[in-house]
Design a protein around this motif. Sequence first.
Motif, PDB file in Angstrom:
ATOM      1  N   PHE A 100     -16.925 -71.420  25.958  1.00 36.30           N
ATOM      2  CA  PHE A 100     -16.688 -71.954  27.298  1.00 36.30           C
ATOM      3  C   PHE A 100     -17.848 -71.621  28.228  1.00 36.30           C
ATOM      4  CE2 PHE A 100     -15.178 -71.314  31.640  1.00 36.30           C
ATOM      5  CZ  PHE A 100     -14.687 -72.579  31.930  1.00 36.30           C
ATOM      6  N   THR A 101     -18.252 -70.346  28.223  1.00 31.35           N
ATOM      7  CA  THR A 101     -19.319 -69.904  29.114  1.00 31.35           C
ATOM      8  C   THR A 101     -20.646 -70.571  28.757  1.00 31.35           C
ATOM      9  OG1 THR A 101     -18.190 -67.793  29.352  1.00 31.35           O
ATOM     10  CG2 THR A 101     -20.471 -67.874  30.068  1.00 31.35           C
ATOM     11  N   GLY A 102     -20.927 -70.691  27.470  1.00 29.40           N
ATOM     12  CA  GLY A 102     -22.148 -71.369  27.045  1.00 29.40           C
ATOM     13  C   GLY A 102     -22.172 -72.819  27.502  1.00 29.40           C
ATOM     14  N   THR A 103     -21.040 -73.475  27.377  1.00 27.34           N
ATOM     15  CA  THR A 103     -20.929 -74.858  27.851  1.00 27.34           C
ATOM     16  C   THR A 103     -21.115 -74.922  29.369  1.00 27.34           C
ATOM     17  OG1 THR A 103     -19.443 -75.379  26.023  1.00 27.34           O
ATOM     18  CG2 THR A 103     -19.421 -76.887  27.893  1.00 27.34           C
ATOM     19  N   ALA A 104     -20.571 -73.944  30.072  1.00 28.00           N
ATOM     20  CA  ALA A 104     -20.717 -73.892  31.528  1.00 28.00           C
ATOM     21  C   ALA A 104     -22.192 -73.743  31.923  1.00 28.00           C
ATOM     22  CB  ALA A 104     -19.893 -72.739  32.093  1.00 28.00           C
ATOM     23  N   HIS A 105     -22.956 -72.986  31.125  1.00 32.58           N
ATOM     24  CA  HIS A 105     -24.391 -72.849  31.390  1.00 32.58           C
ATOM     25  C   HIS A 105     -25.073 -74.217  31.417  1.00 32.58           C
ATOM     26  CE1 HIS A 105     -24.281 -68.547  30.411  1.00 32.58           C
ATOM     27  NE2 HIS A 105     -25.560 -68.464  30.716  1.00 32.58           N
ATOM     28  N   LEU A 106     -24.631 -75.080  30.536  1.00 37.97           N
ATOM     29  CA  LEU A 106     -25.293 -76.373  30.361  1.00 37.97           C
ATOM     30  C   LEU A 106     -24.723 -77.465  31.246  1.00 37.97           C
ATOM     31  CD1 LEU A 106     -25.462 -76.285  26.460  1.00 37.97           C
ATOM     32  CD2 LEU A 106     -27.135 -75.411  28.108  1.00 37.97           C
ATOM     33  N   THR A 107     -23.591 -77.193  31.902  1.00 37.89           N
ATOM     34  CA  THR A 107     -22.931 -78.255  32.664  1.00 37.89           C
ATOM     35  C   THR A 107     -22.560 -77.804  34.078  1.00 37.89           C
ATOM     36  OG1 THR A 107     -20.793 -77.637  31.663  1.00 37.89           O
ATOM     37  CG2 THR A 107     -22.037 -79.390  30.569  1.00 37.89           C
ATOM     38  N   PHE A 108     -21.288 -77.586  34.329  1.00 38.09           N
ATOM     39  CA  PHE A 108     -20.745 -77.455  35.678  1.00 38.09           C
ATOM     40  C   PHE A 108     -21.118 -76.176  36.422  1.00 38.09           C
ATOM     41  CE2 PHE A 108     -17.584 -75.760  32.814  1.00 38.09           C
ATOM     42  CZ  PHE A 108     -17.152 -74.602  33.457  1.00 38.09           C
ATOM     43  N   ALA A 109     -21.498 -75.102  35.752  1.00 38.58           N
ATOM     44  CA  ALA A 109     -21.787 -73.837  36.440  1.00 38.58           C
ATOM     45  C   ALA A 109     -23.265 -73.463  36.382  1.00 38.58           C
ATOM     46  CB  ALA A 109     -20.939 -72.721  35.848  1.00 38.58           C
ATOM     47  N   ARG A 110     -24.083 -74.438  36.124  1.00 39.87           N
ATOM     48  CA  ARG A 110     -25.515 -74.162  35.948  1.00 39.87           C
ATOM     49  C   ARG A 110     -26.118 -73.452  37.160  1.00 39.87           C
ATOM     50  NH1 ARG A 110     -28.698 -78.456  32.644  1.00 39.87           N
ATOM     51  NH2 ARG A 110     -30.503 -77.240  32.057  1.00 39.87           N
ATOM     52  N   ASP A 111     -25.788 -73.892  38.365  1.00 35.90           N
ATOM     53  CA  ASP A 111     -26.353 -73.271  39.568  1.00 35.90           C
ATOM     54  C   ASP A 111     -25.918 -71.813  39.704  1.00 35.90           C
ATOM     55  OD1 ASP A 111     -27.696 -75.579  40.263  1.00 35.90           O
ATOM     56  OD2 ASP A 111     -26.125 -76.269  41.623  1.00 35.90           O
ATOM     57  N   ASP A 112     -24.685 -71.521  39.336  1.00 36.83           N
ATOM     58  CA  ASP A 112     -24.215 -70.132  39.397  1.00 36.83           C
ATOM     59  C   ASP A 112     -24.985 -69.253  38.422  1.00 36.83           C
ATOM     60  OD1 ASP A 112     -22.240 -70.335  41.414  1.00 36.83           O
ATOM     61  OD2 ASP A 112     -20.844 -71.224  39.987  1.00 36.83           O
ATOM     62  N   PHE A 113     -25.269 -69.769  37.250  1.00 38.35           N
ATOM     63  CA  PHE A 113     -26.036 -68.989  36.273  1.00 38.35           C
ATOM     64  C   PHE A 113     -27.493 -68.812  36.712  1.00 38.35           C
ATOM     65  CE2 PHE A 113     -22.467 -70.127  33.499  1.00 38.35           C
ATOM     66  CZ  PHE A 113     -22.152 -68.866  33.027  1.00 38.35           C
ATOM     67  N   VAL A 114     -28.027 -69.808  37.405  1.00 44.76           N
ATOM     68  CA  VAL A 114     -29.386 -69.684  37.946  1.00 44.76           C
ATOM     69  C   VAL A 114     -29.460 -68.472  38.874  1.00 44.76           C
ATOM     70  CG1 VAL A 114     -31.019 -70.766  39.565  1.00 44.76           C
ATOM     71  CG2 VAL A 114     -30.068 -72.096  37.663  1.00 44.76           C
ATOM     72  N   ALA A 115     -28.383 -68.213  39.604  1.00 44.37           N
ATOM     73  CA  ALA A 115     -28.347 -67.097  40.554  1.00 44.37           C
ATOM     74  C   ALA A 115     -28.440 -65.744  39.857  1.00 44.37           C
ATOM     75  CB  ALA A 115     -27.062 -67.153  41.373  1.00 44.37           C
ATOM     76  N   GLN A 116     -28.183 -65.699  38.566  1.00 42.34           N
ATOM     77  CA  GLN A 116     -28.194 -64.432  37.847  1.00 42.34           C
ATOM     78  C   GLN A 116     -29.493 -64.178  37.082  1.00 42.34           C
ATOM     79  OE1 GLN A 116     -24.511 -64.569  35.497  1.00 42.34           O
ATOM     80  NE2 GLN A 116     -23.829 -62.925  36.830  1.00 42.34           N
ATOM     81  N   VAL A 117     -30.391 -65.119  37.062  1.00 46.07           N
ATOM     82  CA  VAL A 117     -31.632 -64.931  36.309  1.00 46.07           C
ATOM     83  C   VAL A 117     -32.528 -63.960  37.077  1.00 46.07           C
ATOM     84  CG1 VAL A 117     -33.694 -66.045  35.379  1.00 46.07           C
ATOM     85  CG2 VAL A 117     -31.476 -67.217  35.256  1.00 46.07           C
ATOM     86  N   PRO A 118     -32.903 -62.856  36.441  1.00 49.63           N
ATOM     87  CA  PRO A 118     -33.760 -61.885  37.122  1.00 49.63           C
ATOM     88  C   PRO A 118     -35.092 -62.492  37.548  1.00 49.63           C
ATOM     89  CG  PRO A 118     -32.828 -60.929  35.125  1.00 49.63           C
ATOM     90  CD  PRO A 118     -32.502 -62.403  35.100  1.00 49.63           C
ATOM     91  N   SER A 119     -35.527 -62.138  38.728  1.00 52.16           N
ATOM     92  CA  SER A 119     -36.770 -62.699  39.265  1.00 52.16           C
ATOM     93  C   SER A 119     -37.994 -62.246  38.471  1.00 52.16           C
ATOM     94  CB  SER A 119     -36.928 -62.307  40.739  1.00 52.16           C
ATOM     95  OG  SER A 119     -36.885 -60.902  40.869  1.00 52.16           O
ATOM     96  N   TRP A 120     -37.900 -61.121  37.774  1.00 52.07           N
ATOM     97  CA  TRP A 120     -39.037 -60.595  37.018  1.00 52.07           C
ATOM     98  C   TRP A 120     -39.174 -61.226  35.635  1.00 52.07           C
ATOM     99  CZ3 TRP A 120     -36.797 -58.685  32.719  1.00 52.07           C
ATOM    100  CH2 TRP A 120     -35.504 -58.180  32.821  1.00 52.07           C
TER     101      TRP A 120
END
Length: 144
Positions: A18-38
């Motif tokens: 479910f979470t992997g699918t969310a990465h690729l679809t509806f929750a992509r922006d939320d996952f972008v927020a968790q990517v470390p800036s470094w």
Amino acid sequence: MSLPRTLARWLLGAALLFTGTAHLTFARDDFVAQVPSWLPLPVDVTVVASGVVEIALGLALVVLSRWRVTVGWIVAAFFVAIFPGNIEQFVRGTDAFGLDTDLARGIRLLFQPLLVVWALWSTGAWRAWRMSRRTRDRRVSPGG
């Protein structure tokens, strides 16, 4: 493997799918927020790649029962590897996944170790490691 462990493994697998699918679809922006800036990779590449890995790990938990111990260690390592993303969200104070306060983001940090334990317990990886240590300890003579 006991029924509760098997069901827990399948549930964790379903959650990863479910979470992997969310990465690729509806929750992509939320996952972008968790990517470390470094992180040296482009943010979107990181989100897509981690989503694909989560889907693969979820499938492995569900269908590769023969390899469940190895898969358990890999899933646990994955949860450790992505933990900096949760820390980044907390440190930056980024709102995502409904986590809009420092308290909520801080509580979220406490759940990552539980995912590691879940992966190790439900796959029998922790038990296999303990058993291998016992066997090794029995083979080692007291005098060394």
